[in-house]
Design a protein around this motif. Structure first.
Motif, mmCIF file in Angstrom:
data_model
loop_
_atom_site.group_PDB
_atom_site.id
_atom_site.type_symbol
_atom_site.label_atom_id
_atom_site.label_comp_id
_atom_site.label_asym_id
_atom_site.label_seq_id
_atom_site.Cartn_x
_atom_site.Cartn_y
_atom_site.Cartn_z
ATOM 1 N N PRO A 33 -24.029 -29.306 -43.531
ATOM 2 C CA PRO A 33 -25.493 -29.315 -43.350
ATOM 3 C C PRO A 33 -26.087 -27.988 -43.804
ATOM 4 O O PRO A 33 -25.408 -26.954 -43.809
ATOM 5 N N LEU A 34 -27.344 -27.998 -44.190
ATOM 6 C CA LEU A 34 -27.987 -26.791 -44.716
ATOM 7 C C LEU A 34 -27.908 -25.632 -43.739
ATOM 8 O O LEU A 34 -27.604 -24.497 -44.114
ATOM 9 N N LEU A 35 -28.154 -25.886 -42.460
ATOM 10 C CA LEU A 35 -28.196 -24.802 -41.476
ATOM 11 C C LEU A 35 -26.824 -24.212 -41.173
ATOM 12 O O LEU A 35 -26.724 -23.187 -40.509
ATOM 13 N N ALA A 36 -25.766 -24.852 -41.647
ATOM 14 C CA ALA A 36 -24.425 -24.320 -41.390
ATOM 15 C C ALA A 36 -24.229 -22.957 -42.034
ATOM 16 O O ALA A 36 -23.383 -22.180 -41.609
ATOM 17 N N GLU A 37 -25.040 -22.649 -43.059
ATOM 18 C CA GLU A 37 -24.897 -21.358 -43.722
ATOM 19 C C GLU A 37 -26.029 -20.390 -43.363
ATOM 20 O O GLU A 37 -26.240 -19.402 -44.043
ATOM 21 N N ALA A 38 -26.772 -20.710 -42.303
ATOM 22 C CA ALA A 38 -27.828 -19.799 -41.865
ATOM 23 C C ALA A 38 -27.221 -18.465 -41.450
ATOM 24 O O ALA A 38 -26.058 -18.377 -41.060
ATOM 25 N N GLN A 39 -28.027 -17.432 -41.533
ATOM 26 C CA GLN A 39 -27.548 -16.083 -41.246
ATOM 27 C C GLN A 39 -27.088 -15.938 -39.794
ATOM 28 O O GLN A 39 -27.388 -16.767 -38.946
ATOM 29 N N ASP A 40 -26.350 -14.867 -39.540
ATOM 30 C CA ASP A 40 -25.948 -14.519 -38.174
ATOM 31 C C ASP A 40 -27.194 -13.996 -37.453
ATOM 32 O O ASP A 40 -27.522 -12.815 -37.524
ATOM 33 N N LEU A 41 -27.893 -14.892 -36.787
ATOM 34 C CA LEU A 41 -29.192 -14.560 -36.221
ATOM 35 C C LEU A 41 -29.091 -13.510 -35.126
ATOM 36 O O LEU A 41 -29.952 -12.629 -35.017
ATOM 37 N N GLU A 42 -28.049 -13.590 -34.298
ATOM 38 C CA GLU A 42 -27.927 -12.615 -33.214
ATOM 39 C C GLU A 42 -27.815 -11.195 -33.764
ATOM 40 O O GLU A 42 -28.400 -10.256 -33.221
ATOM 41 N N SER A 43 -27.085 -11.021 -34.857
ATOM 42 C CA SER A 43 -26.971 -9.696 -35.471
ATOM 43 C C SER A 43 -28.308 -9.249 -36.053
ATOM 44 O O SER A 43 -28.678 -8.074 -35.965
ATOM 45 N N ALA A 44 -29.046 -10.202 -36.657
ATOM 46 C CA ALA A 44 -30.355 -9.861 -37.231
ATOM 47 C C ALA A 44 -31.326 -9.425 -36.151
ATOM 48 O O ALA A 44 -32.092 -8.473 -36.331
ATOM 49 N N VAL A 45 -31.306 -10.127 -35.010
ATOM 50 C CA VAL A 45 -32.195 -9.764 -33.903
ATOM 51 C C VAL A 45 -31.807 -8.404 -33.339
ATOM 52 O O VAL A 45 -32.675 -7.561 -33.050
ATOM 53 N N ALA A 46 -30.498 -8.162 -33.198
ATOM 54 C CA ALA A 46 -30.041 -6.874 -32.687
ATOM 55 C C ALA A 46 -30.457 -5.740 -33.615
ATOM 56 O O ALA A 46 -30.894 -4.669 -33.165
ATOM 57 N N ALA A 47 -30.362 -5.981 -34.931
ATOM 58 C CA ALA A 47 -30.760 -4.962 -35.899
ATOM 59 C C ALA A 47 -32.262 -4.698 -35.833
ATOM 60 O O ALA A 47 -32.720 -3.559 -35.942
ATOM 61 N N ALA A 48 -33.040 -5.771 -35.647
ATOM 62 C CA ALA A 48 -34.489 -5.615 -35.542
ATOM 63 C C ALA A 48 -34.858 -4.818 -34.305
ATOM 64 O O ALA A 48 -35.753 -3.969 -34.333
ATOM 65 N N LYS A 49 -34.169 -5.092 -33.191
ATOM 66 C CA LYS A 49 -34.430 -4.336 -31.966
ATOM 67 C C LYS A 49 -34.088 -2.866 -32.171
ATOM 68 O O LYS A 49 -34.829 -1.969 -31.747
ATOM 69 N N GLU A 50 -32.962 -2.604 -32.834
ATOM 70 C CA GLU A 50 -32.533 -1.228 -33.061
ATOM 71 C C GLU A 50 -33.555 -0.488 -33.927
ATOM 72 O O GLU A 50 -33.872 0.680 -33.689
ATOM 73 N N GLY A 51 -34.101 -1.211 -34.905
ATOM 74 C CA GLY A 51 -35.079 -0.590 -35.792
ATOM 75 C C GLY A 51 -36.374 -0.238 -35.105
ATOM 76 O O GLY A 51 -37.099 0.650 -35.549
ATOM 77 N N LYS A 52 -36.689 -0.945 -34.006
ATOM 78 C CA LYS A 52 -37.940 -0.681 -33.284
ATOM 79 C C LYS A 52 -37.768 0.344 -32.180
ATOM 80 O O LYS A 52 -38.737 0.793 -31.585
ATOM 81 N N ASN A 53 -36.523 0.674 -31.864
ATOM 82 C CA ASN A 53 -36.261 1.633 -30.784
ATOM 83 C C ASN A 53 -36.201 3.060 -31.330
ATOM 84 O O ASN A 53 -36.056 3.302 -32.499
#
Length: 518
Positions: free
Chosen positions: A498-518
């Motif tokens: 399925p298309l979403l099977a190759e979606a990015q590692d969202l948890e890592s992306a969210v963690a990186a976004a949080k780190e960038g805002k801190n």
């Protein structure tokens, strides 16, 4: 990431019935996923309210019934125990319903919408309420009073709108099912840009009772899922006649899931698929056009006959829609005045009169896009302009309906790209309303005519999802499910997943976004 949350609703339902997983485990896995990726500041922010306690209680009840066996267990709905999210435009007793607006901040509905009654009767745990453009007015979920929702494929991009919260929740594996509303594409366009499936049923096939009205002749509740079969199953559950809705169709729900299964089997011999000449070409990104042409070849390989149809009045659909919709919306939102419904704001100084309370309330409670459309709609309905604007737009609507009737003489279903572009960056069009409105150019005609439409993932362009839209005649929703499922199966066979099977590692992306805002 838990394997439970990657299952489709149909797969999860089968696992629940087989005793391979409990509903409590499924609900908790999705709640954990929401906690991990749905941060309002740095994450997806698909949800405005989480309904954990009630969802777990319903899940526990379903597990107990299944464990006890007997007639009650046999009578459970096939989707019982499968969690679902609900667009925060659909009233839900015991939970806030805000419509994404400060006007309804904290409002608790005293009753359930008809679709919610059906969801509760079937014992689907409701995970919570999802974000949207205020009163469903927008194409990017940037017009919510409670902050943007972000696209799980790229957190710097929009998830579509107005129902971006429901689409993002499903795409981010925060929920296997969600409910949305579609007035001009608000289920299908978010589906296109998030790689999910979004369906708009025939107007009146699903009750609108309890959906906060935007434009009453256009609004339609529908399913948001990751597979065509899941959409068919959910529409079968929520569909059917409702005496509380004067526009509800007095007819049985068709066998939509059977149509989806038939389509997935692959044979489209004898099915005529009409390519709409007016929904393509200039304004459509090259990657979108390429995925569309590839999809047509896959349909042809499965036996479909591809024909070209012309709908000459579609070029006026956007203009007609942006007269009809604001006109109906300005009327529907008149009740939010600080006297009858909504928050009440008193004037800062001077006498407290009804007129001044109304003015202060609406100035504070409505966002810029809502105010813009109220002004436009009120003007179009005003004395001296009604026939020139609203009346003329309704005449164009009739011509568009006739275009559909003529096209369906030559084709069984119609096909087009769902959106002319992939998801754009947050903030890119927020100050350009006309550019924003063009996102719905391919989806609006279906609402004006009341015909059903569905968007399915058609691949990627520059790493972002592209949607393919199928339209069928009114009352013939099964046709669109069959052809959509056939394309879905062909594409998954080509991709190997399925298309979403190759979606990015969202948890890592969210963690990186949080780190960038801190």
């Amino acid at each position: 990431m838990s394997q439970i949350i990657t299952l489709s609703a149909a797969e999860l339902a089968a696992a629940l019935r087989a005793g391979e997983v409990t509903s409590v485990e499924a609900v908790q896995a999705h709640l954990d996923r929401i906690a991990a990726v749905d941060d309002a500041e740095s994450g997806v922010h698909a949800f405005l309210h989480i309904n954990a306690e009630e969802a777990l209680a319903v899940a526990s009840e379903v597990d107990a019934i299944r464990a006890a066996g007997g007639a009650e267990a046999q009578a459970l709905h096939p989707l019982a125990g499968v969690p679902i999210a609900v667009k925060d435009l659909i009233v839900t007793k015991g939970q806030p319903t805000t419509a994404g607006s400060a006007m309804l901040k904290g409002w608790m509905s005293p009753y359930d919408a008809t679709v919610i009654e059906k969801i509760r009767a079937a014992k689907l745990p409701i995970l919570g309420k999802t974000n949207l453009d205020e009163f469903a007015q927008g194409s990017s979920t940037e017009h919510s009073a409670y902050g943007n929702t972000r696209n799980p494929w790229d957190l710097n991009r929009i998830p579509g709108g107005s129902g971006g919260g429901s689409a993002a929740a499903v795409a981010a594996f925060e929920a296997p099912l969600a409910l949305g509303t579609d007035t001009g594409g608000s289920i299908r366009q978010p589906g296109a840009v998030t790689g999910t499936v979004g369906a708009k049923p025939t107007y009146g096939a699903v009750s609108r009772y309890g959906a906060i009205a935007m434009a009453s002749s256009l609004d339609q509740i529908g399913p948001v899922t990751r597979t065509v079969l899941d959409s068919a199953l959910l529409q079968e559950l929520i569909g059917g006649h409702d005496p509380k809705d004067s526009t509800s169709l007095p007819e049985p729900v068709p066998a939509l899931s059977d149509a989806a299964r038939l389509g997935a089997a692959g044979d489209l011999t004898g099915v005529r698929v009409g390519v709409i000449d007016e929904l393509g070409g200039e304004g459509y990104e090259e990657g979108v056009k390429a995925r569309f042409e590839e999809s047509l070849e896959l349909l042809k390989a499965r036996g479909a006959e591809i024909v070209t149809v012309s709908c000459p009045h579609f070029k006026y659909a956007l203009s007609a829609y942006y007269l009809i919709m604001p006109s109906e919306m300005s009327s529907n939102l008149a009740k939010f005045d600080g006297v009858r419904y909504g928050q009440r704001v008193l004037p800062e100084s001077g006498p407290v009169t009804i007129e001044r309370v109304m003015g202060a309330t609406r100035a504070a409670g409505f966002g810029d896009e809502v105010k813009r459309r109220i002004i436009l709609g009120t003007y179009a309905l005003s004395a001296g302009y009604y026939d020139a604007y609203y009346g003329s737009a309704q005449k164009v609507r009739t011509l568009i309906q006739r275009d559909f009737e003529a096209a369906f003489q030559s084709a069984d279903v119609l096909v087009s790209p769902t959106s002319p572009t992939v998801a754009f960056e947050l903030g890119a069009k927020i100050d350009d309303p006309l550019a924003m409105y063009l996102n719905d150019i391919a989806t609006i005609p279906a609402n004006l005519a009341g015909v059903p439409g569905i968007s399915v993932p058609g691949g990627l362009s520059e790493g972002l999802p592209v949607g393919i839209q199928f339209l069928a005649p009114a009352h013939e929703d099964a046709r669109m499910y069959r052809v959509a499922a056939a394309l879905e199966a062909a594409l998954e066979q080509q991709w190997g997943h399925p298309l979403l099977a190759e979606a990015q590692d969202l948890e890592s992306a969210v963690a990186a976004a949080k780190e960038g805002k801190n």
